[in-house]
Design a protein around this motif. Sequence first.
Motif, PDB file in Angstrom:
ATOM      1  N   THR A 175       0.835  -1.206   0.000  1.00  0.00           N
ATOM      2  CA  THR A 175       0.000   0.000   0.000  1.00  0.00           C
ATOM      3  C   THR A 175       0.867   1.253   0.000  1.00  0.00           C
ATOM      4  OG1 THR A 175      -1.758  -1.182   1.165  1.00  0.00           O
ATOM      5  CG2 THR A 175      -1.855   1.225   1.200  1.00  0.00           C
ATOM      6  N   TYR A 178       2.307   1.574  -3.473  1.00  0.00           N
ATOM      7  CA  TYR A 178       1.250   1.874  -4.445  1.00  0.00           C
ATOM      8  C   TYR A 178       0.858   3.353  -4.383  1.00  0.00           C
ATOM      9  CZ  TYR A 178      -3.281   1.686  -6.824  1.00  0.00           C
ATOM     10  OH  TYR A 178      -4.341   1.912  -7.667  1.00  0.00           O
ATOM     11  N   VAL A 182       1.756   5.706  -7.504  1.00  0.00           N
ATOM     12  CA  VAL A 182       0.618   6.031  -8.369  1.00  0.00           C
ATOM     13  C   VAL A 182       0.091   7.442  -8.121  1.00  0.00           C
ATOM     14  CG1 VAL A 182      -1.764   5.380  -8.964  1.00  0.00           C
ATOM     15  CG2 VAL A 182      -0.036   3.603  -8.598  1.00  0.00           C
ATOM     16  N   GLN A 218     -10.460  -1.510  -2.592  1.00  0.00           N
ATOM     17  CA  GLN A 218      -9.190  -0.858  -2.912  1.00  0.00           C
ATOM     18  C   GLN A 218      -8.002  -1.764  -2.557  1.00  0.00           C
ATOM     19  OE1 GLN A 218      -9.068   1.810  -4.770  1.00  0.00           O
ATOM     20  NE2 GLN A 218     -11.309   1.796  -4.703  1.00  0.00           N
ATOM     21  N   VAL A 221      -7.555  -3.919  -5.469  1.00  0.00           N
ATOM     22  CA  VAL A 221      -6.908  -3.173  -6.556  1.00  0.00           C
ATOM     23  C   VAL A 221      -5.395  -3.156  -6.339  1.00  0.00           C
ATOM     24  CG1 VAL A 221      -6.606  -0.864  -7.559  1.00  0.00           C
ATOM     25  CG2 VAL A 221      -8.918  -1.736  -7.108  1.00  0.00           C
ATOM     26  N   ILE A 222      -4.984  -2.910  -5.102  1.00  0.00           N
ATOM     27  CA  ILE A 222      -3.551  -2.841  -4.790  1.00  0.00           C
ATOM     28  C   ILE A 222      -2.894  -4.206  -4.971  1.00  0.00           C
ATOM     29  CG2 ILE A 222      -1.901  -2.458  -2.903  1.00  0.00           C
ATOM     30  CD1 ILE A 222      -3.938  -0.294  -1.883  1.00  0.00           C
ATOM     31  N   GLU A 224      -3.847  -6.654  -6.916  1.00  0.00           N
ATOM     32  CA  GLU A 224      -3.795  -6.976  -8.342  1.00  0.00           C
ATOM     33  C   GLU A 224      -2.702  -6.178  -9.038  1.00  0.00           C
ATOM     34  OE1 GLU A 224      -7.671  -6.369  -9.992  1.00  0.00           O
ATOM     35  OE2 GLU A 224      -8.611  -7.898  -8.711  1.00  0.00           O
ATOM     36  N   TYR A 225      -2.483  -4.947  -8.609  1.00  0.00           N
ATOM     37  CA  TYR A 225      -1.435  -4.099  -9.201  1.00  0.00           C
ATOM     38  C   TYR A 225      -0.067  -4.766  -9.081  1.00  0.00           C
ATOM     39  CZ  TYR A 225       1.484   0.109  -9.836  1.00  0.00           C
ATOM     40  OH  TYR A 225       2.414   1.023 -10.259  1.00  0.00           O
ATOM     41  N   PHE A 226       0.191  -5.388  -7.931  1.00  0.00           N
ATOM     42  CA  PHE A 226       1.501  -6.007  -7.709  1.00  0.00           C
ATOM     43  C   PHE A 226       1.567  -7.445  -8.179  1.00  0.00           C
ATOM     44  CE2 PHE A 226       1.726  -2.419  -4.778  1.00  0.00           C
ATOM     45  CZ  PHE A 226       2.994  -1.931  -5.062  1.00  0.00           C
ATOM     46  N   GLU A 228       0.253  -8.442 -11.176  1.00  0.00           N
ATOM     47  CA  GLU A 228       0.155  -8.507 -12.644  1.00  0.00           C
ATOM     48  C   GLU A 228       1.446  -9.001 -13.262  1.00  0.00           C
ATOM     49  OE1 GLU A 228      -0.963  -4.600 -13.900  1.00  0.00           O
ATOM     50  OE2 GLU A 228      -3.098  -4.916 -13.485  1.00  0.00           O
TER      51      GLU A 228
END
Length: 228
Positions: A175, A178, A182, A218, A221-222, A224-226, A228
Amino acid sequence: MIEVNLELIKKFIPVVMMDMKEPFEIDAMAYTVFQETKRSSSFPKRMVEIEPAKVSFAIEYAIWYDYDIQHLYDLEHVWVYVGHDGAVQKVEASFHGKYLNMVNLETGEANLWEETHPVVYAQPGKHALVPDKRVIPMIPDWKESCMEKAGLDGVLVQDMFEMEIHTDEELQSMTESYIKGVYGFVPSMEFRPFLLEEDKLMTWEELKESIPGRVNRQIEVIREYFNE
């Protein structure tokens, strides 16, 4: 006694002035009406005091953001006190766990738009509320919190949500990275008014019920961001 209905609540919605580079918009705003002195449900350390001789009612607006520039989610507050004549008597707003009087620094009166909407300024990224943008540079680390100190606090878990929002060391680290990567930004100190969409206005009970879901979305989302 003034009848407090939804149209009246809309009449006093605060106008929040936000930095032109602010990465987070208000995702919801909740209201609670006070016609007698009572503790706030959304700001438990706050007793909202009603002086019957001066005030007919007060409206507490709880302002929800999915993110603060240093941690996941933020909840700020504006209290609008309305007299028996229907005019705004006083405005207060939250500031880093405390609250300030929202007054014009020259006149000592509340700044109002169209006579009923309090105008308040949000600290860039942090969203603490002040009556005048000139106050913001007085706040320690106001600029650094948006840049090198962005994401510093990871996932914030308030006591009222500790059974429904869970974090660990890995998620805290993700977090922090991120938010900093971002959303980190340099404040412009130029401001624009945020105009709330009607479907984002709700009761505090409705907002409270939705908060764990909002935060956990959220978190996904975080993750999934890491991943990918």
